[in-house]
Design an enzyme around this catalytic site. Structure first.
Site, PDB file in Angstrom:
ATOM      1  N   HIS A  80      -5.816   9.888  -3.958  1.00  0.00           N
ATOM      2  CA  HIS A  80      -5.043   8.712  -3.554  1.00  0.00           C
ATOM      3  C   HIS A  80      -3.594   8.869  -4.019  1.00  0.00           C
ATOM      4  CE1 HIS A  80      -3.757   4.586  -3.058  1.00  0.00           C
ATOM      5  NE2 HIS A  80      -4.837   4.379  -2.333  1.00  0.00           N
ATOM      6  N   ASN A 108      -8.877   0.832   0.091  1.00  0.00           N
ATOM      7  CA  ASN A 108      -9.464  -0.453  -0.312  1.00  0.00           C
ATOM      8  C   ASN A 108     -10.310  -1.054   0.810  1.00  0.00           C
ATOM      9  OD1 ASN A 108      -7.942  -3.049   0.790  1.00  0.00           O
ATOM     10  ND2 ASN A 108      -6.385  -1.485   0.478  1.00  0.00           N
ATOM     11  N   GLU A 116      -1.361   6.806  -4.914  1.00  0.00           N
ATOM     12  CA  GLU A 116      -1.006   6.037  -6.117  1.00  0.00           C
ATOM     13  C   GLU A 116      -1.446   6.791  -7.381  1.00  0.00           C
ATOM     14  OE1 GLU A 116      -2.714   2.008  -6.507  1.00  0.00           O
ATOM     15  OE2 GLU A 116      -2.949   2.519  -8.615  1.00  0.00           O
ATOM     16  N   HIS A 172       2.523   2.076  -2.820  1.00  0.00           N
ATOM     17  CA  HIS A 172       1.718   2.983  -3.655  1.00  0.00           C
ATOM     18  C   HIS A 172       2.537   3.682  -4.729  1.00  0.00           C
ATOM     19  CE1 HIS A 172      -1.752   2.546  -1.313  1.00  0.00           C
ATOM     20  NE2 HIS A 172      -1.427   3.330  -0.323  1.00  0.00           N
TER      21      HIS A 172
END
Ligand code: SF4
Length: 276
Positions: free
Chosen positions: A122, A218, A124, A72
């Protein structure tokens, strides 16, 4: 009862690469720690721990040794802190994530106001915000895009695992916000391929099993998409399967997130086959 695997499922390139890098790095002298879980899959994290690859949640927990950056990615401050502390940094950031981080960095340097289409919480996305010099705005929904005022120079990047369809619909709104727009569609193919394959299979079967960490964005997205087409269960392991799910079911479809190990998929597949 027929059991069908989605055409594209399980570990993606970036996750395979990160696990390989972590294992190689640990085998060099037997010690290594990842910063946060290397992937969002508790079963894989537990297996790596058995192999001697530990985890810290913050660099302050380490005074020496080797730190592995997960797929990430992280913001520039982590690279600086690791260097200041004299830690050996092993970078397993997925190259696709790296591309999104660098795109945000370059757009910000060129004077664009950066908008990241993605999920605010998130890791990332947080790292991409940091690479933009903390100036990027994160937009997750059409409503949030509508709420933005007009922007002089607008640069757009995406969370790599964001839905392609939703990205398109948010872009349509953002195009009205500026006359100088640069769009970098930094969504990776692995996500698109898994989502397309899952949707197509979910349209053919009576029941979908989506395997992957409950903390995996995901995998959760795959489960949401499949649920639009048929009865769907998001599970982490075969132990969660319940007999009553299979009553009057003729066809079962199986898919798995990009961070789900093969052995977990095989166990679920085998257990379903044994019910036929
Ligand atoms: S889903 Fe795509 S961006 Fe994310 S780790 Fe896998 S290959 Fe890289």
């Amino acid at each position: 009862m027929e059991v069908i695997l989605a055409e594209s499922l399980g570990f993606c390139y970036g996750v395979k690469r990160a696990i390989k890098i972590a294992r190689e790095s640990a085998s060099a002298d037997g010690t290594a720690c990842t910063l946060g879980p290397i992937i969002h899959n508790p079963q894989m994290v537990a297996q790596l721990a058995e192999e001697g690859i530990g985890k810290v949640d913050d660099l302050s927990e380490l005074d020496a040794g080797r730190i592995i950056i997960r797929s990430h990615g992280v913001g520039p401050n982590i690279y600086e802190s690791a260097e200041e502390k004299g830690l050996e940094l092993v970078d397993a950031t997925c190259p696709h994530v790296r591309r999104a981080q660098m795109a945000a960095h370059e757009l910000a340097e060129e004077g664009y106001r950066v908008v990241i289409i993605g999920e605010k919480r998130h890791p990332e996305v947080k790292s991409i915000v940091e690479w933009s010099g903390d100036q990027a705005v994160v937009v997750e929904t059409e409503e949030e895009a509508e709420a933005l005022g007009s922007i002089g120079r607008l640069g757009v990047v995406a969370q790599t695992t964001f839905s392609g369809e939703k990205f398109k619909s948010i872009i349509a709104i953002l195009l009205d916000k500026s006359n100088d727009v640069r769009i970098l569609r930094t969504i990776c193919n692995a996500t698109d391929q898994r989502q397309t394959a899952a949707l197509s299979l979910a349209g053919e079967v009576d029941l979908m099993l989506v395997i992957g960490g409950k903390n995996s964005a995901n995998t959760t997205r795959l489960a949401q998409l499949c649920a639009m087409k048929c009865q769907t269960y998001h599970i982490e392991t075969a132990a969660e399967l319940q007999d009553e799910w299979f009553d009057k079911i003729n066809k079962i479809g199986i898919t798995a997130g990009a961070s789900t190990p093969d052995w977990v998929i095989k166990e679920v597949y085998q257990k379903c086959k044994n019910k036929t």
